[in-house]
Design an enzyme around this catalytic site. Structure first.
Site, PDB file in Angstrom:
ATOM      1  CE  LYS A 180      -3.884  -2.228   2.210  1.00 21.66           C
ATOM      2  NZ  LYS A 180      -4.849  -2.245   3.300  1.00 21.66           N
ATOM      3  CG  ASN A 227      -7.736   0.618  -0.557  1.00 16.94           C
ATOM      4  OD1 ASN A 227      -7.952   1.706  -1.093  1.00 16.94           O
ATOM      5  ND2 ASN A 227      -8.695  -0.098  -0.005  1.00 16.94           N
ATOM      6  CG  ASP A 249      -7.813   0.055   3.558  1.00 19.38           C
ATOM      7  OD1 ASP A 249      -8.539  -0.779   3.015  1.00 19.38           O
ATOM      8  OD2 ASP A 249      -6.568   0.058   3.464  1.00 19.38           O
ATOM      9  N   GLY A 289       1.868   0.142  10.469  1.00 19.71           N
ATOM     10  CA  GLY A 289       2.084   0.145   9.014  1.00 19.71           C
ATOM     11  C   GLY A 289       0.970   0.894   8.309  1.00 19.71           C
ATOM     12  CG  ASN A 340       4.548  -1.363  15.320  1.00 19.92           C
ATOM     13  OD1 ASN A 340       3.790  -2.227  14.901  1.00 19.92           O
ATOM     14  ND2 ASN A 340       5.643  -0.994  14.667  1.00 19.92           N
ATOM     15  NE  ARG A 341       7.806  -7.034  14.497  1.00 20.43           N
ATOM     16  CZ  ARG A 341       7.759  -7.867  13.464  1.00 20.43           C
ATOM     17  NH1 ARG A 341       7.750  -9.155  13.661  1.00 20.43           N
ATOM     18  NH2 ARG A 341       7.704  -7.387  12.230  1.00 20.43           N
ATOM     19  CB  THR A 342       9.475  -1.545  15.124  1.00 18.29           C
ATOM     20  OG1 THR A 342       9.608  -2.833  14.526  1.00 18.29           O
ATOM     21  CG2 THR A 342      10.755  -0.761  14.990  1.00 18.29           C
ATOM     22  CB  SER A 401      11.471   3.721  16.580  1.00 21.57           C
ATOM     23  OG  SER A 401      11.589   2.668  15.652  1.00 21.57           O
ATOM     24  N   GLY A 428     -12.186  -8.790   9.991  1.00 18.50           N
ATOM     25  CA  GLY A 428     -12.283  -7.637   9.098  1.00 18.50           C
ATOM     26  C   GLY A 428     -13.051  -7.889   7.816  1.00 18.50           C
TER      27      GLY A 428
HETATM   28  P1  ATR Z   1       0.147  -2.927   6.286  1.00 22.85           P
HETATM   29  O1  ATR Z   1       0.175  -2.075   5.075  1.00 22.85           O
HETATM   30  O2  ATR Z   1      -0.868  -4.035   6.213  1.00 22.85           O
HETATM   31  O3  ATR Z   1      -0.011  -2.165   7.563  1.00 22.85           O
HETATM   32  P2  ATR Z   1       2.966  -3.105   6.786  1.00 22.85           P
HETATM   33  O4  ATR Z   1       3.093  -1.684   6.442  1.00 22.85           O
HETATM   34  O5  ATR Z   1       3.977  -4.091   6.263  1.00 22.85           O
HETATM   35  O6  ATR Z   1       1.565  -3.690   6.312  1.00 22.85           O
HETATM   36  O7  ATR Z   1       2.873  -3.208   8.385  1.00 22.85           O
HETATM   37  C1  ATR Z   1       2.778  -4.441   9.022  1.00 22.85           C
HETATM   38  C2  ATR Z   1       2.546  -4.213  10.513  1.00 22.85           C
HETATM   39  O8  ATR Z   1       2.412  -5.502  11.126  1.00 22.85           O
HETATM   40  C3  ATR Z   1       3.695  -3.516  11.227  1.00 22.85           C
HETATM   41  O9  ATR Z   1       3.174  -2.744  12.297  1.00 22.85           O
HETATM   42  C4  ATR Z   1       4.523  -4.704  11.761  1.00 22.85           C
HETATM   43  O10 ATR Z   1       5.321  -4.410  12.904  1.00 22.85           O
HETATM   44  P3  ATR Z   1       6.810  -3.795  12.723  1.00 22.85           P
HETATM   45  O11 ATR Z   1       6.634  -2.348  12.398  1.00 22.85           O
HETATM   46  O12 ATR Z   1       7.486  -4.019  14.027  1.00 22.85           O
HETATM   47  O13 ATR Z   1       7.451  -4.566  11.589  1.00 22.85           O
HETATM   48  C5  ATR Z   1       3.395  -5.624  12.169  1.00 22.85           C
HETATM   49  N1  ATR Z   1       3.822  -7.031  12.246  1.00 22.85           N
HETATM   50  C6  ATR Z   1       4.073  -7.873  11.223  1.00 22.85           C
HETATM   51  N2  ATR Z   1       4.443  -9.091  11.685  1.00 22.85           N
HETATM   52  C7  ATR Z   1       4.435  -9.006  13.053  1.00 22.85           C
HETATM   53  C8  ATR Z   1       4.731  -9.922  14.116  1.00 22.85           C
HETATM   54  N3  ATR Z   1       5.110 -11.164  13.873  1.00 22.85           N
HETATM   55  N4  ATR Z   1       4.581  -9.477  15.396  1.00 22.85           N
HETATM   56  C9  ATR Z   1       4.194  -8.215  15.656  1.00 22.85           C
HETATM   57  N5  ATR Z   1       3.895  -7.308  14.695  1.00 22.85           N
HETATM   58  C10 ATR Z   1       4.025  -7.687  13.406  1.00 22.85           C
END
Ligand code: ATR
Length: 288
Positions: free
Chosen positions: A68, A92, A107, A133, A155-157, A159, A242
Site C-alpha cells: 500500500k 488500496n 480502507d 504500518g 507496535n513491535r518496533t 520507534s 475484518g
Molecule cells: P500494512 O500495510 O498491512 O499495515 P505493513 O506496512 O507491512 O503492512 O505493516 C505491518 C505491521 O504488522 C507492522 O506494524 C509490523 O510491525 P513492525 O513495524 O514491528 O514490523 C506488524 N507485524 C508484522 N508481523 C508481526 C509480528 N510477527 N509481530 C508483531 N507485529 C508484526
C-alpha cells in the site's frame, strides 16, 4: 465488454476480493473478471505488475499487504492521489484517470462503517490500535473523526509507533489524545482494541500483556482462525474479523471504478452463505 480488475498482494491466495467484486457485479448486472495477482515483495516488481496491468487494458487494481505504501509512492511520483490517500499515506485502490495513475484509499471508511454496523460506539471512547504500518495509519484519522477520545498506537518496533503518533498528531481533532508504546507495554482497560498488524497471515500470536482487557476486539484480517480474536473472546469481549470492513472498502472501490453503488448488507449475506457452503464442502472432502 468484460472489464478486468485485480488485487495485488503477497501472500494473495487467501484473498476473498474476487468473490466480493463478483457479488457486486452480479447485483448491478455487470460482466467483470477479477483476479488475484501475486507479486514478489519488492517495489520494482510491484511497479512492473501495475504498469503491465494498465497497459494491458485493466480498469482497476486493489492493493493489499505489503504494497500500500509503494502504491502511494508510485502515485505521488507519477500520478495523482485522492485526499483520502494523502491522509492515509497509503493507497488500496488504483485506476487510470486522464492516462495517469490515480490512487485512492477506501480502507478508512470501510472500518468505521463496519464498526457502526456492529453497533460498537466510538464517540468518547478509549481505543488501542496494534500495528504501525499502512493499515494502521489509514484508520487513525477516521477513528478520531468518529469521536474516539483516547488513542494508543502499539507496535513491535516502538520507534515506528512513536513516529506514526507524531505524524498524525497535527491533523487530529483537538478532542482526541494520542500515545504510543510497545505491544507488551499495552495495559489497562480499553473500549476497543484493533489489530492492524499483518501477524494474522502467519497464525502467530501477539505478545499481549495479561493486564490488557477490552469490551470489543477487531482484527482487520479475516478468513482464518485469528489468535488475537480468540484471546479476547475467551475474556468475554465481543469480537469481529475484518470481513465486513473488506466488503465496505471493496464497495467504495467498485463504485469509483464502475459508477455503480451496491448494497453491502445484501452482498455480505450472499457472500457469507457461499463461504459457509465452501467450508462445508471442504470438510466433506477431507472426511471422505
Ligand atoms: P500494512 O500495510 O498491512 O499495515 P505493513 O506496512 O507491512 O503492512 O505493516 C505491518 C505491521 O504488522 C507492522 O506494524 C509490523 O510491525 P513492525 O513495524 O514491528 O514490523 C506488524 N507485524 C508484522 N508481523 C508481526 C509480528 N510477527 N509481530 C508483531 N507485529 C508484526
Amino acid at each position: 465488454m468484460v472489464q478486468h480488475f485485480i488485487v495485488i498482494g503477497n501472500p494473495i491466495a487467501h484473498s476473498k476480493s474476487p468473490a466480493i467484486h463478483q457479488a457486486f457485479a452480479k447485483q448491478v448486472g455487470l460482466d467483470i473478471a477479477y483476479a488475484r495477482q501475486f507479486c514478489p515483495d519488492d517495489a520494482d516488481s510491484f511497479r512492473a505488475v501495475v504498469d503491465a496491468f494498465f497497459h494491458g487494458g485493466g480498469v482497476g487494481a486493489n492493493v493489499t499487504v505489503p504494497f500500500k505504501q509503494v502504491a502511494y509512492a508510485m502515485c505521488a511520483e507519477n500520478g495523482e492521489l485522492s485526499l483520502h490517500a494523502q491522509g492515509a499515506g497509503a493507497v488500496n485502490t488504483l485506476t487510470l484517470r486522464n492516462v495517469k495513475l490515480y490512487g485512492d484509499n477506501t480502507d478508512r471508511q470501510g472500518l468505521v462503517n463496519h464498526l457502526q454496523q456492529l453497533g460498537w460506539q466510538l464517540d468518547g471512547k478509549k481505543v488501542a490500535i496494534i500495528g504501525a504500518g499502512g493499515a494502521s495509519r489509514g484508520v487513525l484519522l477516521p477513528l478520531a473523526e468518529a469521536g474516539v477520545a483516547e488513542m494508543t498506537i502499539a507496535n513491535r518496533t516502538v520507534s515506528k509507533a512513536d513516529e506514526l503518533a507524531q505524524a498524525i498528531q497535527p491533523v487530529l481533532p483537538a478532542t482526541a489524545s494520542m500515545s504510543s508504546c510497545g505491544i507488551d507495554q499495552l495495559t489497562g482497560q480499553f473500549d476497543l482494541i484493533i489489530n492492524a498488524t499483518s501477524i494474522g497471515l502467519t497464525g502467530e500470536a501477539l505478545p499481549l500483556s495479561e493486564a490488557l482487557s477490552t469490551a470489543h476486539a477487531y482484527d482487520m484480517m479475516y478468513g482464518r482462525a485469528l489468535p488475537f480474536l480468540q484471546h479476547f473472546a475467551e475474556q468475554g469481549a465481543s469480537v469481529s474479523d475484518g470481513f465486513g470492513m473488506l466488503v465496505g472498502q471493496a464497495s467504495l472501490s467498485f463504485e469509483s471504478w464502475t459508477g455503480n453503488a451496491v448494497d453491502t448488507t445484501h452482498a455480505m449475506h450472499d457472500l457469507q452463505s457461499s463461504l459457509y457452503i465452501i467450508t462445508f464442502l471442504y470438510f466433506l472432502s477431507i472426511k471422505s
